[in-house]
Design a protein around this motif. Structure first.
Motif, PDB file in Angstrom:
ATOM      1  N   PRO A  71       0.832  -1.207   0.000  1.00 18.98           N
ATOM      2  CA  PRO A  71       0.000   0.000   0.000  1.00 18.98           C
ATOM      3  C   PRO A  71       0.863   1.251   0.000  1.00 18.98           C
ATOM      4  O   PRO A  71       1.943   1.270   0.574  1.00 18.98           O
ATOM      5  CB  PRO A  71      -0.807  -0.118   1.287  1.00 18.98           C
ATOM      6  CG  PRO A  71      -0.050  -1.053   2.152  1.00 18.98           C
ATOM      7  CD  PRO A  71       0.722  -1.957   1.225  1.00 18.98           C
ATOM      8  N   SER A  72       0.390   2.282  -0.641  1.00 16.77           N
ATOM      9  CA  SER A  72       1.123   3.543  -0.730  1.00 16.77           C
ATOM     10  C   SER A  72       0.629   4.500   0.356  1.00 16.77           C
ATOM     11  O   SER A  72       0.032   5.530   0.074  1.00 16.77           O
ATOM     12  CB  SER A  72       0.940   4.149  -2.120  1.00 16.77           C
ATOM     13  OG  SER A  72       1.731   5.304  -2.240  1.00 16.77           O
ATOM     14  N   LEU A  73       0.885   4.112   1.606  1.00 16.20           N
ATOM     15  CA  LEU A  73       0.392   4.904   2.729  1.00 16.20           C
ATOM     16  C   LEU A  73       0.986   6.308   2.769  1.00 16.20           C
ATOM     17  O   LEU A  73       0.333   7.238   3.223  1.00 16.20           O
ATOM     18  CB  LEU A  73       0.670   4.189   4.046  1.00 16.20           C
ATOM     19  CG  LEU A  73      -0.030   2.851   4.235  1.00 16.20           C
ATOM     20  CD1 LEU A  73       0.403   2.205   5.534  1.00 16.20           C
ATOM     21  CD2 LEU A  73      -1.534   3.026   4.196  1.00 16.20           C
ATOM     22  N   SER A  74       2.207   6.450   2.284  1.00 11.98           N
ATOM     23  CA  SER A  74       2.844   7.761   2.352  1.00 11.98           C
ATOM     24  C   SER A  74       2.194   8.765   1.410  1.00 11.98           C
ATOM     25  O   SER A  74       2.501   9.948   1.455  1.00 11.98           O
ATOM     26  CB  SER A  74       4.336   7.657   2.047  1.00 11.98           C
ATOM     27  OG  SER A  74       4.526   7.203   0.723  1.00 11.98           O
ATOM     28  N   ALA A  75       1.266   8.322   0.579  1.00 10.87           N
ATOM     29  CA  ALA A  75       0.545   9.234  -0.314  1.00 10.87           C
ATOM     30  C   ALA A  75      -0.949   9.271   0.024  1.00 10.87           C
ATOM     31  O   ALA A  75      -1.733   9.883  -0.681  1.00 10.87           O
ATOM     32  CB  ALA A  75       0.735   8.807  -1.761  1.00 10.87           C
ATOM     33  N   ASP A  76      -1.334   8.635   1.134  1.00 13.84           N
ATOM     34  CA  ASP A  76      -2.742   8.526   1.502  1.00 13.84           C
ATOM     35  C   ASP A  76      -3.004   9.307   2.787  1.00 13.84           C
ATOM     36  O   ASP A  76      -2.768   8.820   3.886  1.00 13.84           O
ATOM     37  CB  ASP A  76      -3.105   7.052   1.676  1.00 13.84           C
ATOM     38  CG  ASP A  76      -4.592   6.830   1.874  1.00 13.84           C
ATOM     39  OD1 ASP A  76      -5.282   7.750   2.350  1.00 13.84           O
ATOM     40  OD2 ASP A  76      -5.056   5.732   1.558  1.00 13.84           O
ATOM     41  N   ALA A  77      -3.508  10.528   2.644  1.00 16.28           N
ATOM     42  CA  ALA A  77      -3.726  11.401   3.793  1.00 16.28           C
ATOM     43  C   ALA A  77      -4.737  10.826   4.779  1.00 16.28           C
ATOM     44  O   ALA A  77      -4.597  11.008   5.991  1.00 16.28           O
ATOM     45  CB  ALA A  77      -4.173  12.783   3.321  1.00 16.28           C
ATOM     46  N   ILE A  78      -5.734  10.113   4.301  1.00 17.83           N
ATOM     47  CA  ILE A  78      -6.750   9.548   5.196  1.00 17.83           C
ATOM     48  C   ILE A  78      -6.132   8.466   6.082  1.00 17.83           C
ATOM     49  O   ILE A  78      -6.335   8.447   7.298  1.00 17.83           O
ATOM     50  CB  ILE A  78      -7.952   9.005   4.398  1.00 17.83           C
ATOM     51  CG1 ILE A  78      -8.685  10.176   3.736  1.00 17.83           C
ATOM     52  CG2 ILE A  78      -8.893   8.204   5.297  1.00 17.83           C
ATOM     53  CD1 ILE A  78      -9.759   9.775   2.754  1.00 17.83           C
ATOM     54  N   GLU A  79      -5.358   7.558   5.481  1.00 17.95           N
ATOM     55  CA  GLU A  79      -4.725   6.492   6.262  1.00 17.95           C
ATOM     56  C   GLU A  79      -3.707   7.053   7.246  1.00 17.95           C
ATOM     57  O   GLU A  79      -3.610   6.579   8.378  1.00 17.95           O
ATOM     58  CB  GLU A  79      -4.070   5.457   5.354  1.00 17.95           C
ATOM     59  CG  GLU A  79      -5.057   4.500   4.743  1.00 17.95           C
ATOM     60  CD  GLU A  79      -5.854   3.713   5.777  1.00 17.95           C
ATOM     61  OE1 GLU A  79      -5.273   3.234   6.774  1.00 17.95           O
ATOM     62  OE2 GLU A  79      -7.063   3.579   5.589  1.00 17.95           O
ATOM     63  N   THR A 110      11.537  12.711  10.097  1.00 23.68           N
ATOM     64  CA  THR A 110      11.248  13.809   9.187  1.00 23.68           C
ATOM     65  C   THR A 110      10.878  13.331   7.791  1.00 23.68           C
ATOM     66  O   THR A 110      11.114  12.183   7.425  1.00 23.68           O
ATOM     67  CB  THR A 110      12.456  14.748   9.098  1.00 23.68           C
ATOM     68  OG1 THR A 110      13.570  14.021   8.601  1.00 23.68           O
ATOM     69  CG2 THR A 110      12.794  15.345  10.455  1.00 23.68           C
ATOM     70  N   GLY A 111      10.321  14.255   7.022  1.00 24.89           N
ATOM     71  CA  GLY A 111       9.977  13.970   5.647  1.00 24.89           C
ATOM     72  C   GLY A 111       9.551  15.218   4.912  1.00 24.89           C
ATOM     73  O   GLY A 111       9.231  16.241   5.532  1.00 24.89           O
ATOM     74  N   PRO A 112       9.521  15.146   3.588  1.00 22.45           N
ATOM     75  CA  PRO A 112       9.125  16.295   2.775  1.00 22.45           C
ATOM     76  C   PRO A 112       7.623  16.564   2.824  1.00 22.45           C
ATOM     77  O   PRO A 112       7.179  17.649   2.466  1.00 22.45           O
ATOM     78  CB  PRO A 112       9.578  15.917   1.368  1.00 22.45           C
ATOM     79  CG  PRO A 112       9.615  14.422   1.370  1.00 22.45           C
ATOM     80  CD  PRO A 112       9.973  14.018   2.770  1.00 22.45           C
ATOM     81  N   THR A 113       6.829  15.564   3.275  1.00 22.13           N
ATOM     82  CA  THR A 113       5.382  15.730   3.426  1.00 22.13           C
ATOM     83  C   THR A 113       4.987  15.201   4.799  1.00 22.13           C
ATOM     84  O   THR A 113       5.699  14.381   5.390  1.00 22.13           O
ATOM     85  CB  THR A 113       4.589  14.946   2.353  1.00 22.13           C
ATOM     86  OG1 THR A 113       4.784  13.543   2.582  1.00 22.13           O
ATOM     87  CG2 THR A 113       5.015  15.327   0.939  1.00 22.13           C
ATOM     88  N   PRO A 114       3.831  15.646   5.321  1.00 22.56           N
ATOM     89  CA  PRO A 114       3.378  15.096   6.601  1.00 22.56           C
ATOM     90  C   PRO A 114       3.200  13.580   6.544  1.00 22.56           C
ATOM     91  O   PRO A 114       3.562  12.865   7.480  1.00 22.56           O
ATOM     92  CB  PRO A 114       2.033  15.790   6.843  1.00 22.56           C
ATOM     93  CG  PRO A 114       2.031  16.994   5.976  1.00 22.56           C
ATOM     94  CD  PRO A 114       2.920  16.677   4.822  1.00 22.56           C
ATOM     95  N   GLU A 115       2.664  13.078   5.424  1.00 21.72           N
ATOM     96  CA  GLU A 115       2.410  11.649   5.291  1.00 21.72           C
ATOM     97  C   GLU A 115       3.694  10.829   5.383  1.00 21.72           C
ATOM     98  O   GLU A 115       3.732   9.794   6.051  1.00 21.72           O
ATOM     99  CB  GLU A 115       1.690  11.358   3.964  1.00 21.72           C
ATOM    100  CG  GLU A 115       0.292  11.928   3.878  1.00 21.72           C
ATOM    101  CD  GLU A 115       0.241  13.397   3.442  1.00 21.72           C
ATOM    102  OE1 GLU A 115      -0.854  13.962   3.442  1.00 21.72           O
ATOM    103  OE2 GLU A 115       1.296  13.974   3.105  1.00 21.72           O
ATOM    104  N   ILE A 116       4.751  11.284   4.729  1.00 20.42           N
ATOM    105  CA  ILE A 116       6.021  10.547   4.754  1.00 20.42           C
ATOM    106  C   ILE A 116       6.628  10.586   6.150  1.00 20.42           C
ATOM    107  O   ILE A 116       7.113   9.575   6.658  1.00 20.42           O
ATOM    108  CB  ILE A 116       6.988  11.086   3.681  1.00 20.42           C
ATOM    109  CG1 ILE A 116       6.467  10.700   2.290  1.00 20.42           C
ATOM    110  CG2 ILE A 116       8.407  10.561   3.906  1.00 20.42           C
ATOM    111  CD1 ILE A 116       7.235  11.309   1.138  1.00 20.42           C
ATOM    112  N   ALA A 117       6.582  11.738   6.811  1.00 20.28           N
ATOM    113  CA  ALA A 117       7.108  11.834   8.178  1.00 20.28           C
ATOM    114  C   ALA A 117       6.345  10.901   9.119  1.00 20.28           C
ATOM    115  O   ALA A 117       6.948  10.206   9.944  1.00 20.28           O
ATOM    116  CB  ALA A 117       7.030  13.279   8.669  1.00 20.28           C
ATOM    117  N   ILE A 118       5.022  10.844   8.996  1.00 19.99           N
ATOM    118  CA  ILE A 118       4.199   9.969   9.835  1.00 19.99           C
ATOM    119  C   ILE A 118       4.551   8.506   9.574  1.00 19.99           C
ATOM    120  O   ILE A 118       4.731   7.724  10.516  1.00 19.99           O
ATOM    121  CB  ILE A 118       2.701  10.233   9.603  1.00 19.99           C
ATOM    122  CG1 ILE A 118       2.318  11.606  10.177  1.00 19.99           C
ATOM    123  CG2 ILE A 118       1.844   9.133  10.206  1.00 19.99           C
ATOM    124  CD1 ILE A 118       0.956  12.104   9.735  1.00 19.99           C
ATOM    125  N   CYS A 119       4.662   8.112   8.314  1.00 19.41           N
ATOM    126  CA  CYS A 119       4.996   6.718   7.987  1.00 19.41           C
ATOM    127  C   CYS A 119       6.364   6.337   8.523  1.00 19.41           C
ATOM    128  O   CYS A 119       6.535   5.252   9.089  1.00 19.41           O
ATOM    129  CB  CYS A 119       4.918   6.489   6.480  1.00 19.41           C
ATOM    130  SG  CYS A 119       3.223   6.446   5.855  1.00 19.41           S
TER     131      CYS A 119
END
Length: 85
Positions: free
Chosen positions: A6-14, A54-63
């Motif tokens: 799954p591409s969780l780092s691109a899924d804001a809902i997940e 850290t990450g360039p997007t919130p989703e990547i940092a969260i993952c």
């Protein structure tokens, strides 16, 4: 068949579900911060973790934060999960 990752780092809902489930703190570091983050302006941290991820997007940092919390600092990704470049 082949397992689809799954591409969780691109899924804001997940990632919002992960944010709530793990009680993650998410911050955006401003460009003029005296301690800039090299890997992107977003930092995510679960209570009890030594530092944020850290990450360039919130989703990547969260993952990255959740992966570290669940699997540890260093992980190996099986070759079959890596995409051909």
């Amino acid at each position: 068949g082949r397992y689809e990752v799954p591409s969780l780092s691109a899924d804001a809902i997940e990632t919002m579900h992960m944010l709530q489930e793990y009680k993650i703190s998410l911050i955006h570091v401003e460009d003029d911060d005296p301690y800039p983050i090299d890997d992107g302006p977003w930092s995510a941290n679960i209570p009890g973790q030594e530092y944020g991820y850290t990450g360039p997007t919130p989703e990547i940092a969260i993952c990255r934060c959740v992966v570290s919390y669940k699997l540890g600092e260093d992980i190996e990704i099986p070759n079959e999960l890596l995409k051909d470049k």
